[in-house]
Scaffold this motif. Sequence first.
Motif, PDB file in Angstrom:
ATOM      1  N   GLY A 126       0.788  -1.220   0.000  1.00  0.00           N
ATOM      2  CA  GLY A 126       0.000   0.000   0.000  1.00  0.00           C
ATOM      3  C   GLY A 126       0.818   1.267   0.000  1.00  0.00           C
ATOM      4  N   HIS A 127       2.107   1.180  -0.314  1.00  0.00           N
ATOM      5  CA  HIS A 127       2.955   2.375  -0.344  1.00  0.00           C
ATOM      6  C   HIS A 127       2.632   3.205  -1.582  1.00  0.00           C
ATOM      7  N   GLU A 128       3.287   4.341  -1.698  1.00  0.00           N
ATOM      8  CA  GLU A 128       2.943   5.276  -2.764  1.00  0.00           C
ATOM      9  C   GLU A 128       3.177   4.712  -4.160  1.00  0.00           C
ATOM     10  N   ASP A 129       4.148   3.827  -4.319  1.00  0.00           N
ATOM     11  CA  ASP A 129       4.425   3.203  -5.615  1.00  0.00           C
ATOM     12  C   ASP A 129       4.267   1.701  -5.465  1.00  0.00           C
ATOM     13  N   PRO A 130       3.165   1.127  -5.944  1.00  0.00           N
ATOM     14  CA  PRO A 130       2.931  -0.308  -5.739  1.00  0.00           C
ATOM     15  C   PRO A 130       3.929  -1.197  -6.463  1.00  0.00           C
ATOM     16  N   SER A 131       4.671  -0.649  -7.414  1.00  0.00           N
ATOM     17  CA  SER A 131       5.626  -1.482  -8.146  1.00  0.00           C
ATOM     18  C   SER A 131       6.754  -1.966  -7.248  1.00  0.00           C
ATOM     19  N   TRP A 132       7.071  -1.223  -6.181  1.00  0.00           N
ATOM     20  CA  TRP A 132       8.171  -1.629  -5.298  1.00  0.00           C
ATOM     21  C   TRP A 132       7.811  -2.923  -4.568  1.00  0.00           C
ATOM     22  N   GLY A 133       6.654  -2.961  -3.967  1.00  0.00           N
ATOM     23  CA  GLY A 133       6.228  -4.169  -3.267  1.00  0.00           C
ATOM     24  C   GLY A 133       5.976  -5.321  -4.219  1.00  0.00           C
ATOM     25  N   ALA A 134       5.444  -5.010  -5.398  1.00  0.00           N
ATOM     26  CA  ALA A 134       5.191  -6.059  -6.384  1.00  0.00           C
ATOM     27  C   ALA A 134       6.499  -6.700  -6.834  1.00  0.00           C
ATOM     28  N   ALA A 135       7.520  -5.888  -7.030  1.00  0.00           N
ATOM     29  CA  ALA A 135       8.819  -6.431  -7.438  1.00  0.00           C
ATOM     30  C   ALA A 135       9.403  -7.324  -6.360  1.00  0.00           C
ATOM     31  N   LEU A 136       9.208  -6.927  -5.086  1.00  0.00           N
ATOM     32  CA  LEU A 136       9.751  -7.710  -3.973  1.00  0.00           C
ATOM     33  C   LEU A 136       8.992  -9.014  -3.763  1.00  0.00           C
ATOM     34  N   SER A 137       7.789  -9.123  -4.262  1.00  0.00           N
ATOM     35  CA  SER A 137       6.894 -10.221  -3.886  1.00  0.00           C
ATOM     36  C   SER A 137       7.453 -11.627  -4.126  1.00  0.00           C
ATOM     37  N   PRO A 138       8.210 -11.906  -5.186  1.00  0.00           N
ATOM     38  CA  PRO A 138       8.753 -13.272  -5.299  1.00  0.00           C
ATOM     39  C   PRO A 138       9.676 -13.642  -4.143  1.00  0.00           C
ATOM     40  N   LEU A 139      10.469 -12.690  -3.668  1.00  0.00           N
ATOM     41  CA  LEU A 139      11.327 -12.964  -2.514  1.00  0.00           C
ATOM     42  C   LEU A 139      10.487 -13.060  -1.245  1.00  0.00           C
ATOM     43  N   THR A 140       9.488 -12.202  -1.125  1.00  0.00           N
ATOM     44  CA  THR A 140       8.579 -12.270   0.018  1.00  0.00           C
ATOM     45  C   THR A 140       7.936 -13.638   0.113  1.00  0.00           C
ATOM     46  N   GLU A 141       7.462 -14.150  -1.009  1.00  0.00           N
ATOM     47  CA  GLU A 141       6.812 -15.460  -1.012  1.00  0.00           C
ATOM     48  C   GLU A 141       7.769 -16.562  -0.587  1.00  0.00           C
ATOM     49  N   ARG A 142       9.013 -16.451  -0.985  1.00  0.00           N
ATOM     50  CA  ARG A 142       9.998 -17.459  -0.566  1.00  0.00           C
ATOM     51  C   ARG A 142      10.216 -17.415   0.949  1.00  0.00           C
ATOM     52  N   ILE A 143      10.251 -16.214   1.513  1.00  0.00           N
ATOM     53  CA  ILE A 143      10.485 -16.104   2.954  1.00  0.00           C
ATOM     54  C   ILE A 143       9.263 -16.582   3.734  1.00  0.00           C
ATOM     55  N   VAL A 144       8.081 -16.267   3.257  1.00  0.00           N
ATOM     56  CA  VAL A 144       6.871 -16.800   3.898  1.00  0.00           C
ATOM     57  C   VAL A 144       6.915 -18.322   3.914  1.00  0.00           C
ATOM     58  N   GLN A 145       7.314 -18.916   2.810  1.00  0.00           N
ATOM     59  CA  GLN A 145       7.393 -20.376   2.759  1.00  0.00           C
ATOM     60  C   GLN A 145       8.475 -20.902   3.688  1.00  0.00           C
ATOM     61  N   ARG A 146       9.566 -20.141   3.851  1.00  0.00           N
ATOM     62  CA  ARG A 146      10.599 -20.537   4.805  1.00  0.00           C
ATOM     63  C   ARG A 146       9.996 -20.664   6.209  1.00  0.00           C
ATOM     64  N   PHE A 147       9.218 -19.664   6.614  1.00  0.00           N
ATOM     65  CA  PHE A 147       8.570 -19.732   7.925  1.00  0.00           C
ATOM     66  C   PHE A 147       7.634 -20.933   8.009  1.00  0.00           C
ATOM     67  N   ARG A 148       6.858 -21.151   6.986  1.00  0.00           N
ATOM     68  CA  ARG A 148       5.903 -22.256   7.003  1.00  0.00           C
ATOM     69  C   ARG A 148       6.603 -23.607   7.106  1.00  0.00           C
ATOM     70  N   ASP A 149       7.753 -23.725   6.467  1.00  0.00           N
ATOM     71  CA  ASP A 149       8.485 -24.988   6.509  1.00  0.00           C
ATOM     72  C   ASP A 149       9.231 -25.171   7.820  1.00  0.00           C
ATOM     73  N   PHE A 150       9.784 -24.069   8.346  1.00  0.00           N
ATOM     74  CA  PHE A 150      10.677 -24.179   9.499  1.00  0.00           C
ATOM     75  C   PHE A 150       9.947 -24.276  10.828  1.00  0.00           C
ATOM     76  N   LEU A 151       8.923 -23.474  11.039  1.00  0.00           N
ATOM     77  CA  LEU A 151       8.328 -23.391  12.371  1.00  0.00           C
ATOM     78  C   LEU A 151       7.798 -24.727  12.885  1.00  0.00           C
ATOM     79  N   PRO A 152       7.147 -25.555  12.061  1.00  0.00           N
ATOM     80  CA  PRO A 152       6.711 -26.856  12.589  1.00  0.00           C
ATOM     81  C   PRO A 152       7.874 -27.767  12.997  1.00  0.00           C
ATOM     82  N   LEU A 153       9.059 -27.517  12.453  1.00  0.00           N
ATOM     83  CA  LEU A 153      10.222 -28.336  12.784  1.00  0.00           C
ATOM     84  C   LEU A 153      10.970 -27.825  14.011  1.00  0.00           C
TER      85      LEU A 153
END
Length: 335
Positions: A126-153
Amino acid sequence: MTPLTSEFASRFAAIALGHVTREYPNHILHGLEGPEDAKTPSELHPVFYGSYDWHSCVHGYWMLARLLRLHPDMPEAPAIRDLFSTMLVPDRIAGECAYFDRPMARGYERPYGWGWLLKLAAELHGHEDPSWGAALSPLTERIVQRFRDFLPLATYPVRVGTHYNTAFALRLAADYADTVGDDILFELLRATALRWYGTDTACPAWGEPSGDDFLSPALIEAECMHRLMPASEFARWFDAFLPDIAASKPRTLFAPAAVSDRSDGKIAHLDGLSLSRAWCWACLAGTLPVTDPRRPVMIEAAHGHLEAGIAHVAGDYMGEHWLASFAVLALTETE
């Protein structure tokens, strides 16, 4: 707490703009699978190669995004926009993703850098330029998955006052999950926090501070639970966890740490401890009724720690490459 004035915002932005693209000196925690993996920081990380180390660069970007949102007309705003439009672009983020896709990077920056990356993603949402967050999103998704994989272990939490502290990472990740409406991630974070910390009582904090702490294991655990528990449940938990706050006990939590050498990167962590304690004390005080006798004690502790830490965000690069981010956390994330 002291407000984030335009003067503070401009000062902190200038500090970060001076180091997020400064490649050297650099500290790399990098696993090599072969000689081809011996590369420079900017070759390994096309975006987050500055600020001495990867995680500090990430939270430098977070701070700049936060300052730009709160002070969009400050003198440094055009330089921040230029930086983000140059660096937060798909091809550069693809290079960051490629690093995390390496088999040896499974635990890279776990959990501190993971938490800060999601904190950055939340700030860009929701920042002033949505392209910044959109560009980051593939890395964001990888980190979210890292949490999902790691926390149960992760059978046990890590209770140190440095990068490996698990409560701090959960606390930052919760902001992301809440901001973007990822209820599944938020519930995983909540369940993990309750599993790790839910039965903790009468915290002695006798080991604080250690010689290179920048987090209070006791206070960040409490702030993590504040963020993830319903208010009524947290109130009961907090009463049992730190039952003697009204008497300023445990005393180790109320006195800012002495910093003997700010050119030593580990000892300089203690300035960050003052700033992170200020943030935690102020947030936790905000959970209490105004008539609660603990509240003024906690607010006084927050002010004392903030004053001790904010005077030293610049000077030696061992602190300068990261401390302003913690100052902004303390100045902008309190209730």
